[in-house]
Motif scaffolding. Structure first.
Motif, PDB file in Angstrom:
ATOM      1  N   VAL A 235       5.759  24.885 -30.019  1.00 45.14           N
ATOM      2  CA  VAL A 235       6.255  25.404 -31.293  1.00 45.14           C
ATOM      3  C   VAL A 235       6.724  26.842 -31.108  1.00 45.14           C
ATOM      4  CG1 VAL A 235       4.938  23.933 -32.861  1.00 45.14           C
ATOM      5  CG2 VAL A 235       3.887  25.992 -31.940  1.00 45.14           C
ATOM      6  N   LYS A 236       6.799  27.267 -29.826  1.00 43.23           N
ATOM      7  CA  LYS A 236       7.177  28.653 -29.564  1.00 43.23           C
ATOM      8  C   LYS A 236       8.575  29.011 -30.074  1.00 43.23           C
ATOM      9  CE  LYS A 236       4.002  30.267 -26.169  1.00 43.23           C
ATOM     10  NZ  LYS A 236       3.756  30.850 -24.867  1.00 43.23           N
ATOM     11  N   PRO A 237       9.575  28.084 -29.920  1.00 43.32           N
ATOM     12  CA  PRO A 237      10.904  28.450 -30.444  1.00 43.32           C
ATOM     13  C   PRO A 237      10.829  28.812 -31.931  1.00 43.32           C
ATOM     14  CG  PRO A 237      11.069  26.511 -29.083  1.00 43.32           C
ATOM     15  CD  PRO A 237       9.602  26.800 -29.229  1.00 43.32           C
ATOM     16  N   MET A 238       9.976  28.098 -32.662  1.00 43.16           N
ATOM     17  CA  MET A 238       9.857  28.347 -34.091  1.00 43.16           C
ATOM     18  C   MET A 238       9.117  29.662 -34.354  1.00 43.16           C
ATOM     19  SD  MET A 238       9.194  25.298 -36.595  1.00 43.16           S
ATOM     20  CE  MET A 238       7.602  24.885 -35.976  1.00 43.16           C
ATOM     21  N   ARG A 239       8.108  29.898 -33.532  1.00 37.97           N
ATOM     22  CA  ARG A 239       7.328  31.134 -33.690  1.00 37.97           C
ATOM     23  C   ARG A 239       8.205  32.351 -33.410  1.00 37.97           C
ATOM     24  NH1 ARG A 239       1.731  29.808 -31.795  1.00 37.97           N
ATOM     25  NH2 ARG A 239       1.850  28.652 -33.729  1.00 37.97           N
ATOM     26  N   LEU A 288      11.497  36.323 -41.994  1.00 37.87           N
ATOM     27  CA  LEU A 288      10.037  36.280 -42.072  1.00 37.87           C
ATOM     28  C   LEU A 288       9.588  35.031 -42.809  1.00 37.87           C
ATOM     29  CD1 LEU A 288       8.408  39.718 -42.931  1.00 37.87           C
ATOM     30  CD2 LEU A 288       7.691  38.076 -41.208  1.00 37.87           C
ATOM     31  N   ALA A 289      10.222  34.802 -43.978  1.00 38.77           N
ATOM     32  CA  ALA A 289       9.852  33.651 -44.788  1.00 38.77           C
ATOM     33  C   ALA A 289      10.101  32.353 -44.034  1.00 38.77           C
ATOM     34  CB  ALA A 289      10.646  33.663 -46.089  1.00 38.77           C
ATOM     35  N   LEU A 290      11.251  32.305 -43.346  1.00 43.29           N
ATOM     36  CA  LEU A 290      11.591  31.113 -42.579  1.00 43.29           C
ATOM     37  C   LEU A 290      10.529  30.867 -41.499  1.00 43.29           C
ATOM     38  CD1 LEU A 290      14.157  29.468 -43.006  1.00 43.29           C
ATOM     39  CD2 LEU A 290      15.047  30.466 -40.907  1.00 43.29           C
ATOM     40  N   GLY A 291      10.088  31.963 -40.865  1.00 44.83           N
ATOM     41  CA  GLY A 291       9.078  31.854 -39.828  1.00 44.83           C
ATOM     42  C   GLY A 291       7.771  31.302 -40.374  1.00 44.83           C
ATOM     43  N   TYR A 296       4.118  26.236 -40.846  1.00 49.08           N
ATOM     44  CA  TYR A 296       3.563  25.062 -41.523  1.00 49.08           C
ATOM     45  C   TYR A 296       4.193  23.777 -41.006  1.00 49.08           C
ATOM     46  CZ  TYR A 296       0.914  27.949 -44.678  1.00 49.08           C
ATOM     47  OH  TYR A 296       0.001  28.822 -45.172  1.00 49.08           O
ATOM     48  N   ILE A 297       5.515  23.804 -40.831  1.00 47.83           N
ATOM     49  CA  ILE A 297       6.182  22.607 -40.296  1.00 47.83           C
ATOM     50  C   ILE A 297       5.623  22.277 -38.917  1.00 47.83           C
ATOM     51  CG2 ILE A 297       8.384  21.656 -39.509  1.00 47.83           C
ATOM     52  CD1 ILE A 297       9.760  23.116 -41.715  1.00 47.83           C
TER      53      ILE A 297
END
Ligand code: UDP
Ligand code: MG
Length: 322
Positions: A235-239, A288-291, A296-297
């Motif tokens: 999930v690192k790309p998302m983080r 920030l919000a997207l992150g 959660y996703i």
């Protein structure tokens, strides 16, 4: 030496009519040699999995089975499902009969003599033995560069994989039974197998070129496979989005201060300060919000996989259990 030594060699085949007769010939010699050496039992088999090929692949497999049912088996998939799924189908079918399973490609690019070392490790108590390529001399510069870059990227993203190992590997019955508990649909076996655990080791071999036919992994499929591997295990790309968001947010505060100072010292055009401030602030807050949503996703994603949370190797409960 372990007594339970019925080996099933599982080989996914997609449009392999050019290579199968030769592959069968070489494997027949190898299997008989292993039997004579007492490494594997005489009930051992070569199991070909036809991955929905439209050519003569299945005919050839069925023919081999008809002539030598004590050595060759076949599994026919209803349609093409891709290498990883075909391999899993073979492993799941064979695990009922086998004590130990080895997966390899139909084109025998992986040195079949490396099986000796794998079986030796199995007899010494290892449950998973990864075939690892010692050299990439036969690869083009491009393939070598992209492949090794891929392993390094995976490691950097925190995915536990074995360097330069493809899908040539030995697994004991219980390791394959462990694999059966992973319910995911996006299969990336070299990422899953290390998660099963048990004692493992590696065996080195030199990889040859395909002796006939052509690769079923063009660049497009390779990239899709790599992307699948990364997004299935990390999930690192998302983080990263979250981190970038936090950084942009910090920059926005600096920008705001700078814009204010410019205004106060009289170096700014009218409207510029508020414009600069809001662009950076909104951008930062959005990322920030997207992150946060992404976090959660990521959790939901991990949950939906329904991976086993543990696999028990042994329980000591009664006297004499050990
Ligand atoms: N394969 C398969 N289904 C597919 C594509 C490939 O079962 O949709 C099999 C193929 O028959 C071979 C193995 O996967 O046994 C590896 O493919 P290939 O040798 O073409 O890949 P490369 O060695 O070029 O990476
Ligand atoms: Mg190949």
């Amino acid at each position: 030496m372990r007594q339970d030594n019925t080996l099933y060699l599982v080989i996914p085949c997609y449009k392999e009519q050019e290579v199968l007769p030769e592959t069968a010939k070489r494997l027949r010699v190898k299997m008989h040699a292993l039997m004579e050496a007492g490494q594997i039992s005489s009930a051992s088999r070569v199991m070909f999995v036809n991955d929905g090929s439209k050519d003569r692949t299945w005919e050839i497999i069925a023919d081999l089975h008809e002539k030598e049912p004590e050595l060759f088996s076949g599994v026919n998939l209803s349609r093409n499902r891709g290498h990883q799924n075909a391999l899993l189908a073979g492993l799941m079918t064979a695990v009922n009969e086998a004590d130990v399973l080895i997966s390899m490609d139909a084109d025998l690019q992986d040195d079949i003599n490396a099986m000796d070392g794998m079986l030796e490790a199995y007899h010494n108590g290892y449950d998973v033995v990864y075939g690892v390529r010692s050299s990439r001399k036969t690869d083009t510069f491009f393939k070598r560069f992209t492949a090794e870059g891929f392993y390094k990227l995976m490691k950097a993203l925190g995915v536990d994989i074995v360097f330069n190992h493809a899908d040539y590997r030995l697994m004991s019955k219980r390791a394959v039974e462990g694999l059966a508990q992973f319910g995911e649909v996006n299969l990336f076996l070299r990422g899953i197998v290390p998660q099963i655990g048990y004692r493992w080791t590696t065996v080195e071999y030199a990889r040859a070129e395909r002796f006939a036919g052509e690769s079923k992994y063009p660049l497009k499929k390779m990239l899709a496979f790599a992307f699948d591997g990364i997004t299935s295990f990390s999930v690192k790309p998302m983080r990263l989005i979250l981190h970038v968001g936090a950084i942009v947010f910090l920059i926005s505060i600096a920008m705001l201060l700078w814009a204010l100072i410019s205004k106060l010292t009289g170096h700014a055009n009218a409207g510029w300060t508020s414009l600069m401030g809001s662009i950076w602030l909104i951008g930062g807050i959005q990322l920030l919000a997207l992150g946060v949503v992404g976090e959660y996703i990521g959790k939901i994603y991990a949950e939906t996989k329904r991976r086993p949370r543990f696999i028990i190797e042994q329980v000591l409960n009664k006297p004499g259990d050990r």
